[in-house]
Design a protein around this motif. Structure first.
Motif, short mmCIF file in Angstrom:
data_model
loop_
_atom_site.label_atom_id
_atom_site.label_comp_id
_atom_site.label_asym_id
_atom_site.label_seq_id
_atom_site.Cartn_x
_atom_site.Cartn_y
_atom_site.Cartn_z
N VAL A 129 0.85 -1.20 0.00
CA VAL A 129 0.00 0.00 0.00
C VAL A 129 0.88 1.24 0.00
O VAL A 129 2.09 1.18 0.22
CB VAL A 129 -0.94 0.02 1.23
CG1 VAL A 129 -1.92 -1.14 1.17
CG2 VAL A 129 -0.14 -0.04 2.54
N ASN A 130 0.25 2.40 -0.22
CA ASN A 130 0.99 3.65 -0.15
C ASN A 130 1.61 3.80 1.24
O ASN A 130 0.99 3.42 2.24
CB ASN A 130 0.08 4.84 -0.44
CG ASN A 130 -0.24 4.97 -1.91
OD1 ASN A 130 0.36 4.32 -2.77
ND2 ASN A 130 -1.20 5.83 -2.24
N PRO A 131 2.82 4.34 1.32
CA PRO A 131 3.50 4.44 2.61
C PRO A 131 2.66 5.18 3.66
O PRO A 131 2.14 6.26 3.40
CB PRO A 131 4.78 5.20 2.29
CG PRO A 131 5.03 4.92 0.85
CD PRO A 131 3.67 4.84 0.21
N ASP A 132 2.56 4.57 4.83
CA ASP A 132 1.84 5.17 5.96
C ASP A 132 2.89 5.66 6.95
O ASP A 132 3.05 5.13 8.05
CB ASP A 132 0.92 4.12 6.59
CG ASP A 132 0.05 4.70 7.69
OD1 ASP A 132 -0.09 5.93 7.75
OD2 ASP A 132 -0.48 3.92 8.49
N ARG A 133 3.64 6.70 6.54
CA ARG A 133 4.81 7.15 7.31
C ARG A 133 4.47 7.57 8.73
O ARG A 133 5.19 7.28 9.67
CB ARG A 133 5.49 8.31 6.57
CG ARG A 133 6.09 7.95 5.23
CD ARG A 133 6.74 9.14 4.57
NE ARG A 133 7.34 8.81 3.28
CZ ARG A 133 6.66 8.80 2.14
NH1 ARG A 133 5.38 9.14 2.13
NH2 ARG A 133 7.27 8.46 1.01
N GLN A 134 3.35 8.25 8.89
CA GLN A 134 3.01 8.80 10.21
C GLN A 134 2.04 7.91 10.99
O GLN A 134 1.67 8.25 12.11
CB GLN A 134 2.39 10.20 10.03
CG GLN A 134 3.25 11.17 9.25
CD GLN A 134 4.59 11.40 9.91
OE1 GLN A 134 4.69 11.47 11.14
NE2 GLN A 134 5.63 11.51 9.09
N GLY A 135 1.62 6.80 10.41
CA GLY A 135 0.67 5.92 11.10
C GLY A 135 -0.68 6.58 11.29
O GLY A 135 -1.31 6.42 12.34
N THR A 136 -1.15 7.32 10.29
CA THR A 136 -2.40 8.06 10.41
C THR A 136 -3.58 7.37 9.73
O THR A 136 -4.68 7.91 9.70
CB THR A 136 -2.25 9.47 9.82
OG1 THR A 136 -1.79 9.36 8.45
CG2 THR A 136 -1.22 10.28 10.62
#
Length: 215
Positions: A129-136
């Motif tokens: 999936v698209n990167p969930d860098r901030q865990g949002t």
């Protein structure tokens, strides 16, 4: 005849001295061997293994809030059954220039049944999936799916041996995220829940996900 003996003796000695000074074939071979560079044994390259930076649990019952940490949790329940919890596993600590990323799942020997999962629904689909860098990410706002990469089955029985599975291998990005959900064809319920200790410095057997690269 005796008058020529000194001259012949001197000539013979001169020729012998000159011949002994010339290099032999063996000497040339040895010299060439000495001049050749010695081969250098290359040390095997060690792989780098890192744990997830974050696991985000997306809950149908709490659709607008993320639930971040290092606990992995997916749940399928109800009549008819439906997925209630899904999880996004993210690695945001992959160094620039890393190569050959392998997304892996491992379990140690399991002492008793249902230590990791309950069934009968034990199979999960895995998506990049698209990167969930901030865990949002949330249930109402999940990351966009890219590719279906694998299915995996979580253990429900005790086992005397551990397991390790490469779920996906690809080129590396500095942040990589993967979404897990129960395969929707399963008619029964099931759940998977564990703390991701694999790849970390914890004094417990390694459980869960790692990213391996630079092998």
């Amino acid at each position: 005849m005796h008058l020529f003996t000194p001259f012949l003796t001197s000539l013979t000695l001169g020729l012998l001295t000159t011949a002994s000074a010339l290099p032999t074939a063996d000497a040339e071979t040895n010299a060439n061997a000495d001049a050749s560079p010695n081969p250098v044994a290359l040390a095997p390259r060690a792989c780098t293994t890192i744990p997830p930076s974050n696991i985000d649990i997306l809950e149908r019952g709490d659709p607008t809030n993320p639930h971040n940490g290092l606990i992995f949790n997916i749940v399928r329940t109800g009549t008819p059954p439906r997925n209630e919890y899904i999880s996004v596993v993210t690695f945001s600590n992959i160094p620039a220039g890393a190569t050959g990323c392998m997304f892996s799942l491992q379990f140690p020997p399991l002492a008793y049944p249902n230590q990791i999962a309950t069934g009968p629904a034990i199979q999960a689909d895995v998506w990049s999936v698209n990167p969930d860098r901030q865990g949002t990410s949330t249930w109402n706002n999940p990351p966009a799916r890219r590719e279906f990469v694998a299915t995996t089955r979580f253990p429900t029985e005790a086992s005397g041996t551990g397991s390790s599975t490469v779920l996906a291998s690809n080129t590396c990005s500095e942040t990589m995220s993967f979404l897990f959900e129960h395969s929707t064809w399963q008619q029964g319920g099931g759940s998977v829940r564990f703390f991701n200790s694999a790849g970390g410095n914890y004094r417990v057997p390694p459980v869960g996900f790692t990213m391996v690269f630079n092998c």
